[in-house]
Design an enzyme around this catalytic site. Structure first.
Site, PDB file in Angstrom:
ATOM      1  N   TYR A  12     -20.025  16.350  -2.120  1.00  0.00           N
ATOM      2  CA  TYR A  12     -21.229  16.309  -2.958  1.00  0.00           C
ATOM      3  C   TYR A  12     -22.120  15.176  -2.457  1.00  0.00           C
ATOM      4  CZ  TYR A  12     -24.009  15.904  -7.299  1.00  0.00           C
ATOM      5  OH  TYR A  12     -25.019  15.839  -8.231  1.00  0.00           O
ATOM      6  N   LYS A  62     -22.574  20.106  -0.187  1.00  0.00           N
ATOM      7  CA  LYS A  62     -23.788  20.348  -0.973  1.00  0.00           C
ATOM      8  C   LYS A  62     -24.798  19.354  -0.457  1.00  0.00           C
ATOM      9  CE  LYS A  62     -25.623  20.361  -5.700  1.00  0.00           C
ATOM     10  NZ  LYS A  62     -26.641  19.287  -5.681  1.00  0.00           N
TER      11      LYS A  62
END
Lengths: 342, 342, 342, 342
Positions: free
Chosen positions: B153, B181
């Site tokens: 992330y 991401k």
């Protein structure tokens, strides 16, 4: 509505910030019981015996971030018990900063239930907080656990920026908020002045020991204390600073303030705070280990000791050498004074 | 050594980022059971039925920061169960970001034990992490729970800065790390290019849906998917984007990419990311509520809905109005296409 | 009211950004006549002959900051004369950024008087400018010298931050403003999209050559050109990019775009823009010298060549080696094409 | 080799920072003769007569950025002449900050030729300067014009960051560098302490008047003066501060220090320095105008008075009202003291 046992007017002198002593296996990702509770008890007793005036735990160096919940509970329980055995009214603030309001409230309730009188509290730091959110956060937790005193933890690195003056004004209207571990770039000037006006005598804004003299020189009893992480390297110099300042002996205060600053000159915290903040946890462990006043043990993952750059190790050790020298100078000073008054 | 069931090559298409549905009392500081598990199940089923290709939960908007441990477990269990009932091999990444390595490992082990195939993982953010610390952190957790796939992330606001290219290179050598991401300012350029070279085909760097077209136009199948938070406002436009891009229909891809960007023009995320990040949690709840595809419920303390400034409410609602229009346009496009091919 | 000879619709293709060639003594603080005017003339002729579509001078690498007024006048005069001899309507923008409005106006009047059609204009940078101040500044200078076309110089390092979308909207209402040397992190995404909507077809927002493909892939003729500093390392690759893109040959465009990005991978500008910005002037000189297309000579004080860290020298030279390879590949591509069509 | 007439040991007391008085037309972009030379002469005479100890001009508020070269020459000539008529050895520092080394040297030579003893010198700010570049810059200009004393202008906003301690150490080895207009966040703490150690007695590090007391309280005669922009709102309070501090009357020093801080509480400079820096030039004009001690006239483009937000106008006027009150209090204090000693 309940109220805390500790008020702003109870805070005076040295607020020590000891670490969470770790067992040798604390750097192991599979260890789940890493707090050295014996050393915790010994450390707290030592600080109390040596005469610090209040204690706060579990900020950044106290590894609020890296302890498991069970470890934190075990540590907090020993600290509270040890302090209460010494003095049930001693100002003690256990850290309970988490990522959200409800977890912090649950931790505060645990603290209240084990008899802690206060909490050290930074704000949730996943997102940068606006002024309004800061105020609401502290209002919420104070309302939820009204019998716990709050020392606000101000750390511009961890919590993404300063606490604006308007927030300090609002916090000073919350009865539970009694003190601030004030950061502000470790300097006394415009911002400190304005914040001091904003809070009046409702909150104590404690600066770091290194710069307390500056604040005391102008504001006197409006700033009757300081916080000190270096106290855990051996508290004698900061205790001496306290004794002479609160006796309004500015001449001696000037001497010891200068010596304390001199001892910090090599330490990266005094030269580059953002860089210090990247290694805060390990650097504090390193200097406590070197100073020998307590046995801190290693830091916990992800903040491994071996990630510390070599130049920071060296400058920290030089800082400790200087601190030891200042401790010696203070001992001699006290001996000479005793001889004079005898 | 165990290995994850999901590999980089399994990732393709739309990775949806749904929130954690909340009961009406979620804004109450005394509530401790705030997850709407019925809506959670319905939401996941809906997304699966509508055809998203992977799902990731509990990032910022998924309120990793504000759920209690028990709430997180309850939510994760329902999500895992629902997804597994649909397809045991479906790429699912449950968020497990905490303030330290060991808590994250404990959460990852819980996820593994309930059958989750993957984890969405930001780094501990109390202190700004150096490159070396980032690498060690991901190595540690991958080694501790080797059978869980990791989607990194990347969020420059939450985690205090970018992930340097050298770190991406190192992460791509960890078998468990399969995707990112990717944030990077929501733009395709120098940084994205260099990071893509660094990771090769070992990790998929998924950009946000709004800019996937730019990446696909140059890199094609090297960027076979994107992440999408807007999918939970109604996924039809992003699914259409996927269908035409992966069919290499750049003409139609150009049309839908432009429409998706147009719909985001009023939304603050596209105009001022630091400001968006201050209100991320509330803004996402607001637009999901307005779009009506799911029932998100209110955000949890300290990120109260009523702390949202009025101008952000208005611009978000305009964004949703545009999104609904694009959904309509896509529906008509599909109908026209069906008519043509019929 | 007078109007510029150049309009936004005249801008298409490659806008080259050559440096200000320096005599060998340019690093001497007592030298006051350091511009190599012969090389200036040769360089401009070469660029025109090779087919660049517009030229802008005296930004950062063009040493607007370090030339004396007399040197700047001498350089500008030779450039204007050389360009006019080639084509009086050729889009030429001479830099006139200073610390204030009036000095910039005086420079613009000088440029107008020697026949320059346009000016490259950053904003005064002593203080960070607010949006309103930016707008007023460009309005003022446009009103004062209405017959000069303005290319806005956007550089987040030099001018302390981005130009907000609302400012672009306002600038697009000033008839003299025809183009922007767009920075925006050298990436195409949210910001570029919004800025493009804000300016409509009234201003051309030229991205850097490395990422022009991304913009062209979505926006096509709305982004009919790019700026290029690398063109002065030998313009063939960017000219080839232009030829294939504007012929809408996206397949070939994809190839050359990727090769141009590949050549920039080692260059610090693609990895760490703030670090690049500290050494911008020296780094550009270094690569021009190494590429051999022009003779740049040394940079001027205080930006001495010998202040360049060794690692940046090495990575820049590797970048140039790659660029030379791409020039060779383009030459072979053109030869093969010629053979095919012959 | 020549040496300056002013040494570090000559600097003591109040270093006033007056503006460049402007004619009413100074906001007109076509005006080219905007300095009010009569008011300049009167202002300088007044400051000298009232007893400031040194004067520095043409920093940010002195509009180094916005004066034309001819205006700057005219202003400097009147200032030098007026000061020399008063006392040829009076410490005077005329600003000569430009965008590069050579322009600054030319300005310094002009200053030397008209008899100025010193120069106030910030560094070129187009690009962020590294430590090595800062050192080289000051070495270069000192070597080029060795008979001019240098007061280093430290302004973290204008010059993109702090001056590192290592640079201060190096600057203190340049004989021409005698003082620093020290910024450092307008606070006394770690950084100030370390910088003071680095420069020894070779350079005077003058803090702003508001915080001089803090420095004097610890360092005494090592910090024998301060800079003051507020002096031009009426210098009596700062002169009183000087008189009592240098007489080592800390009790009275404490009183006036606190009053000076009180007067600055509403002023944005004490609350939000980055915001102040955006409007520095206009804010200083506004308060000088309101205070009435001098006639500053309007600021020059692009920093128009009418770009000042209303809230800053109001808080600045409140600051001036407080300053006027403190001037009154000081007058009464002096009267009472005179009566006592009479």
């Amino acid at each position: 509505m309940a109220f805390p046992r500790i008020g702003a007017s109870d805070l005076r002198g040295i607020m020590a910030y000891p670490p969470t002593p770790a067992k040798p296996n604390a750097g192991d990702i599979d260890a789940r019981d890493t707090v050295d509770l014996d050393e915790t008890e010994r450390m707290i007793k030592q600080l109390l015996q040596d005469g610090v005036d209040s204690i706060a735990t579990n900020g950044t160096l106290g590894e609020m971030a890296t302890l498991t919940l069970e470890e934190w509970k075990a540590f907090a329980s020993v600290v509270v018990e040890t302090v209460r055995a010494h003095d049930p009214d001693f100002p003690l603030f256990i850290g309970a900063t988490t990522l959200n309001t409800r977890d912090t409230i649950d931790r505060m309730r645990f603290l209240r239930d084990i008899g802690a009188p206060g909490v050290l509290l930074g704000r949730p730091m996943w997102s940068e907080m606006t002024a309004k959110t800061m105020i609401r956060f502290y209002q919420d937790v104070a309302e939820a656990v009204p019998d716990l005193a709050i020392c606000v933890y101000d750390n511009t690195a961890a919590f993404r920026g300063i606490i604006p003056t308007e927030v300090y004004e609002a916090l000073s209207r919350i009865p539970q908020v009694v003190a601030v571990k004030y950061a502000g770039g470790a300097a006394i000037g415009f911002r400190y002045h304005n914040d001091l006006q904003a809070v009046g005598d409702r909150i104590k804004l404690f600066p770091i020991e290194c710069i307390w003299f500056f604040a005391y020189s102008l504001y006197g009893e409006r700033v009757p204390g300081c916080w000190s992480t270096t106290a855990t390297c051996g508290p004698e110099p900061v205790l001496y600073l306290r004794d002479v300042l609160l006796a309004n002996d500015l001449t001696e205060g000037r001497w010891i303030a200068e010596r304390i600053l001199w001892a910090h000159e090599p330490f990266i915290v005094s030269r580059d705070f953002p860089e210090f903040a990247r290694y805060n946890i390990q650097l504090e462990r390193l200097r406590y280990e070197a100073a020998g006043y307590i046995k801190p043990g290693p830091s916990r993952p992800p903040y491994y000791m071996d990630l510390l750059p070599e130049q920071h190790v060296e400058s920290t050790l030089e800082h400790v050498r200087r601190w030891q020298q200042v401790r010696q100078e203070v001992a001699e000073r006290l001996k000479a004074r005793a001889a004079t008054t005898a």
